[in-house]
Design an enzyme around this catalytic site. Structure first.
Site, short mmCIF file in Angstrom:
data_model
loop_
_atom_site.label_atom_id
_atom_site.label_comp_id
_atom_site.label_asym_id
_atom_site.label_seq_id
_atom_site.Cartn_x
_atom_site.Cartn_y
_atom_site.Cartn_z
N ARG A 159 -1.30 -4.77 6.25
CA ARG A 159 -1.37 -5.83 7.24
C ARG A 159 -2.06 -7.03 6.60
O ARG A 159 -2.88 -6.87 5.69
CB ARG A 159 -2.13 -5.36 8.47
CG ARG A 159 -1.50 -4.15 9.17
CD ARG A 159 -2.35 -3.65 10.31
NE ARG A 159 -1.72 -2.51 11.00
CZ ARG A 159 -1.90 -1.24 10.67
NH1 ARG A 159 -2.72 -0.94 9.65
NH2 ARG A 159 -1.30 -0.27 11.33
N LYS A 198 -6.63 -0.89 11.55
CA LYS A 198 -6.13 -0.57 12.88
C LYS A 198 -6.08 0.94 13.07
O LYS A 198 -5.74 1.69 12.15
CB LYS A 198 -4.72 -1.16 13.06
CG LYS A 198 -4.21 -1.11 14.49
CD LYS A 198 -2.89 -1.84 14.58
CE LYS A 198 -2.37 -1.84 16.01
NZ LYS A 198 -1.08 -2.58 16.12
N HIS A 263 4.16 -11.09 9.21
CA HIS A 263 4.14 -9.65 9.53
C HIS A 263 5.46 -8.98 9.17
O HIS A 263 5.51 -7.76 8.98
CB HIS A 263 3.83 -9.44 11.01
CG HIS A 263 3.47 -8.03 11.35
ND1 HIS A 263 2.30 -7.43 10.92
CD2 HIS A 263 4.13 -7.09 12.06
CE1 HIS A 263 2.25 -6.18 11.36
NE2 HIS A 263 3.37 -5.95 12.05
N ARG A 266 5.62 -6.69 6.12
CA ARG A 266 5.27 -5.28 6.33
C ARG A 266 6.51 -4.50 6.78
O ARG A 266 6.76 -3.39 6.30
CB ARG A 266 4.16 -5.20 7.37
CG ARG A 266 3.69 -3.81 7.74
CD ARG A 266 2.42 -3.94 8.57
NE ARG A 266 2.14 -2.75 9.36
CZ ARG A 266 1.52 -1.67 8.90
NH1 ARG A 266 1.15 -1.62 7.65
NH2 ARG A 266 1.29 -0.64 9.69
N HIS A 289 0.82 4.22 10.23
CA HIS A 289 1.24 4.32 11.62
C HIS A 289 0.56 5.49 12.31
O HIS A 289 0.34 6.54 11.69
CB HIS A 289 2.76 4.50 11.70
CG HIS A 289 3.52 3.26 11.39
ND1 HIS A 289 4.82 3.27 10.89
CD2 HIS A 289 3.20 1.94 11.49
CE1 HIS A 289 5.24 2.03 10.72
NE2 HIS A 289 4.26 1.22 11.07
N TYR A 298 12.18 2.17 11.65
CA TYR A 298 12.68 1.48 10.46
C TYR A 298 13.81 2.25 9.77
O TYR A 298 14.42 1.76 8.85
CB TYR A 298 11.55 1.29 9.45
CG TYR A 298 10.41 0.45 9.96
CD1 TYR A 298 10.47 -0.94 9.91
CD2 TYR A 298 9.28 1.04 10.49
CE1 TYR A 298 9.43 -1.71 10.36
CE2 TYR A 298 8.21 0.27 10.95
CZ TYR A 298 8.30 -1.11 10.89
OH TYR A 298 7.27 -1.87 11.35
#
Length: 321
Positions: A159, A198, A263, A266, A289, A298
């Site tokens: 990120r 995160k 973003h 990513r 994730h 994805y």
């Protein structure tokens, strides 16, 4: 019928006597609790969602009158991207969660409302760059400091705020890995702070060959605690000042991608990893994730399921009559 409604209303008033408080009144009381429980960046997104969407549409309504239908009607009138509308719904849901815990209402109606849906054309795979576009993007950035930062994003999937906080001690060139352990954010007081990534999950990401040279240059002459990616004058850089410095609007035009965001770099790595044959659990670990469901957005695996099923049936029954 009238008598039944009256009795029901009296029962609710007895059980939830403060349900006639407006949402704005409850927000004034409960917002500090929400603000302290989330990251500064999330709090800023929530504040915008409240100020621009939730309050104008729903702030005057009493808590006991906020039904899922009323909330869905408001959502249909909100402007902005899907993510900004979801932010608005999220802050509303947190407010109503607090109202339930405070026994102001019996149920969080925001949880029953339908969430805004993304446009099919706005899928994560469609937002990713191709390998050729990645090369064009990097070649179009003249300043090496900013080019290295952008390369770091696209080749590691970090990120932007994680790359901004990356320090020399986090990079192991010998073993071609980066330890992602912190992220940079702006606090409520406007000052920069470093937090955990995160979901509070540290992780290891690989350093591919195209990034080795850029990292070697970026780390030259620096000490363990120094930032890896810095501006021409040695200061901290982030996605905002990089966009201004490299003229992001012009770069998007060169790529014919007027909607490209930082973003999306990513998203690019996740897509390229899947297309190169990386297993889903590896992609999940690299991207950090919290769930496999998020990672599989994805992958082509689900979108190609009909083709694979048809091929399987054809193999059993032949090509038909």
């Amino acid at each position: 019928m009238v008598e039944a409604k009256r009795l029901r209303a009296e029962t609710l008033t007895t059980r939830f006597p403060d349900g006639d408080m407006t949402l704005t009144q409850w927000h004034a009381r409960h917002w500090p609790v929400i603000q302290e429980s989330v990251r500064a960046s999330t709090a800023r997104a929530y504040e915008r969602g409240w100020r621009l969407r939730v309050k104008p549409w729903l702030g005057h309504i009493k808590l006991e009158k906020l039904t899922a239908g009323v909330i869905e009607e408001a959502i249909s009138g909100w402007t902005g991207t899907t993510s900004t509308r979801i932010d608005a719904l999220s802050v509303l849901s947190r407010l109503l969660d607090g109202a339930v815990r405070a026994r102001l209402v019996p149920l969080n109606q925001a949880r029953l409302a339908r969430r805004p849906k993304s446009d099919a054309s706005n899928s994560l795979r469609s937002r990713a760059l191709t390998a050729a576009e990645v090369q064009l993007l990097l070649a179009s950035i003249d300043d090496a400091h900013y080019r290295r930062y952008i390369a770091g994003l696209v080749y590691t999937g970090m990120r932007a705020n994680e790359a901004t906080a990356l320090r020399i001690e986090d990079v192991d060139l010998a073993h071609r890995t980066i330890h992602v352990r912190r992220a940079f954010s702006i606090g409520a007081d406007g000052r920069g702070i470093e937090l955990t990534p995160k979901s509070h999950k540290e992780r290891e990401v690989p350093i591919p060959t195209p990034l080795v040279g850029a990292l070697t240059e970026a780390m030259a002459g620096k000490r363990r605690g120094d930032l890896v990616f810095t501006g021409p004058r040695g200061g901290r850089i982030n996605a905002s000042n990089v966009r201004r410095a490299i003229d992001w609007k012009t770069l998007r035009a060169q790529l014919n991608r007027d909607d490209l965001r930082i973003h999306d770099l990513r998203h690019t790595l996740a897509t390229l990893l899947f297309d190169a044959g990386a297993p889903a659990n590896d992609v999940q670990a690299i991207l950090g994730h919290s769930s496999m469901q998020m990672t599989e957005r994805y992958s082509r695996a689900r979108s190609d399921v009909a083709k694979r099923a048809a091929a399987a049936i054809d193999s059993l029954f032949g090509d038909g009559e």
